[in-house]
Design a protein around this motif. Structure first.
Motif, PDB file in Angstrom:
ATOM      1  N   GLN A   1       0.830  -1.210   0.000  1.00 42.89           N
ATOM      2  CA  GLN A   1       0.000   0.000   0.000  1.00 42.89           C
ATOM      3  C   GLN A   1       0.862   1.256   0.000  1.00 42.89           C
ATOM      4  O   GLN A   1       0.567   2.220  -0.703  1.00 42.89           O
ATOM      5  CB  GLN A   1      -0.934  -0.010   1.207  1.00 42.89           C
TER       6      GLN A   1
ATOM      7  N   CYS B   1     -12.750   6.104  -7.513  1.00 43.80           N
ATOM      8  CA  CYS B   1     -13.062   5.944  -6.092  1.00 43.80           C
ATOM      9  C   CYS B   1     -14.334   6.699  -5.712  1.00 43.80           C
ATOM     10  O   CYS B   1     -15.209   6.157  -5.025  1.00 43.80           O
ATOM     11  CB  CYS B   1     -11.882   6.439  -5.258  1.00 43.80           C
TER      12      CYS B   1
ATOM     13  N   THR C   1     -10.884  -2.400  -8.949  1.00 44.36           N
ATOM     14  CA  THR C   1     -11.396  -3.724  -9.283  1.00 44.36           C
ATOM     15  C   THR C   1     -12.205  -3.636 -10.564  1.00 44.36           C
ATOM     16  O   THR C   1     -13.026  -2.714 -10.718  1.00 44.36           O
ATOM     17  CB  THR C   1     -12.292  -4.266  -8.158  1.00 44.36           C
TER      18      THR C   1
ATOM     19  N   THR D   1     -14.396  -0.168 -10.092  1.00 45.61           N
ATOM     20  CA  THR D   1     -14.615   0.405  -8.766  1.00 45.61           C
ATOM     21  C   THR D   1     -13.285   0.499  -8.032  1.00 45.61           C
ATOM     22  O   THR D   1     -12.289  -0.130  -8.426  1.00 45.61           O
ATOM     23  CB  THR D   1     -15.591  -0.455  -7.936  1.00 45.61           C
ATOM     24  N   ALA D   2     -13.275   1.285  -6.956  1.00 46.25           N
ATOM     25  CA  ALA D   2     -12.060   1.434  -6.153  1.00 46.25           C
ATOM     26  C   ALA D   2     -12.431   1.629  -4.697  1.00 46.25           C
ATOM     27  O   ALA D   2     -13.432   2.288  -4.386  1.00 46.25           O
ATOM     28  CB  ALA D   2     -11.243   2.628  -6.645  1.00 46.25           C
ATOM     29  N   GLU D   3     -11.624   1.064  -3.814  1.00 48.76           N
ATOM     30  CA  GLU D   3     -11.804   1.257  -2.388  1.00 48.76           C
ATOM     31  C   GLU D   3     -11.049   2.507  -1.954  1.00 48.76           C
ATOM     32  O   GLU D   3      -9.922   2.737  -2.397  1.00 48.76           O
ATOM     33  CB  GLU D   3     -11.289   0.048  -1.607  1.00 48.76           C
ATOM     34  N   PRO D   4     -11.651   3.321  -1.080  1.00 46.85           N
ATOM     35  CA  PRO D   4     -10.949   4.505  -0.584  1.00 46.85           C
ATOM     36  C   PRO D   4      -9.761   4.115   0.294  1.00 46.85           C
ATOM     37  O   PRO D   4      -9.930   3.391   1.278  1.00 46.85           O
ATOM     38  CB  PRO D   4     -12.018   5.237   0.244  1.00 46.85           C
TER      39      PRO D   4
END
Length: 208
Positions: A20, A41, A76, A86-89
């Protein structure tokens, strides 16, 4: 066998954390890549044509950036046609410095805002992150634009320009960044703007 100390980080978590950090570093160094990530995001699921039209970047560049972001596991891709992205914050803290989509949005704005580009060229992304905090204090009515200059150790005129330039990042982050209050734990609910800002990204009607 000697038991592992309770405080020891499991290898998988350590690996994830390092990955990360590497990903965040790449986004901090590549504003256009960060811009694609933040858009996905905040407004996902979106498609590649929507990214192209909304951000006005070439189709080949969109494909390259999406591939890079997928490889770094921050977005993703769903199966199907068209492909939904899509994206995770993200939320990562190192040495007391927190990076969330709001910070990355400010970095990304270098691509479209001359004042932010000039500021980063002169002072670097670290100072820009510090300016975000001062901008939050200003829009929470805690300090004036001029008062932001001393903590940032920059001329008053530059402080005023960067506080104004960061308004969109704060407005959109307040609406869509789930970690916004982590950046401004005492004042997140007090941040307001004296004019309406459209925080809704225009999505095109056509997938062409």
């Amino acid at each position: 066998m000697t038991p592992r100390p309770a405080a020891e980080t499991p290898p998988q978590d350590f690996e994830t954390g390092i990955n990360q950090l590497a990903t965040i570093g790449r986004l901090l160094d590549h504003p256009e890549l960060a811009r694609v990530y933040v858009y996905v995001c905040y407004y996902g699921p979106v498609t590649r044509p929507q990214i192209k039209n909304a951000l006005n970047i070439p189709k080949t560049t969109v494909y390259d950036h999406v591939e890079t972001l997928e490889r770094h596991e921050v977005i993703t891709l769903a199966s199907g046609r068209p492909v939904d992205i899509t994206a995770e914050p993200v939320r990562i803290t190192t040495d007391g410095i927190m990076v969330t989509p709001t910070i990355l949005h400010a970095i990304a704005l270098q691509e479209v805002d001359e004042d932010i580009s000039y500021f980063v060229e002169r002072h670097g992304v670290g100072k820009l992150a510090a300016a975000i905090r001062q901008a939050g204090l200003h829009y929470a009515d805690q300090i004036t634009q001029r008062m932001a200059a001393d903590p940032l150790e920059i001329p008053t005129g530059e402080a005023i320009r960067i506080i104004l330039a960061l308004k969109p990042a704060l407005a959109v982050g307040q609406e869509y960044d789930p970690h916004f209050s982590d950046i401004f734990p005492e004042i997140a609910g007090d941040i307001e703007f004296d004019a309406d800002i459209d925080v809704t990204a225009p999505l095109p009607d056509s997938e062409s």
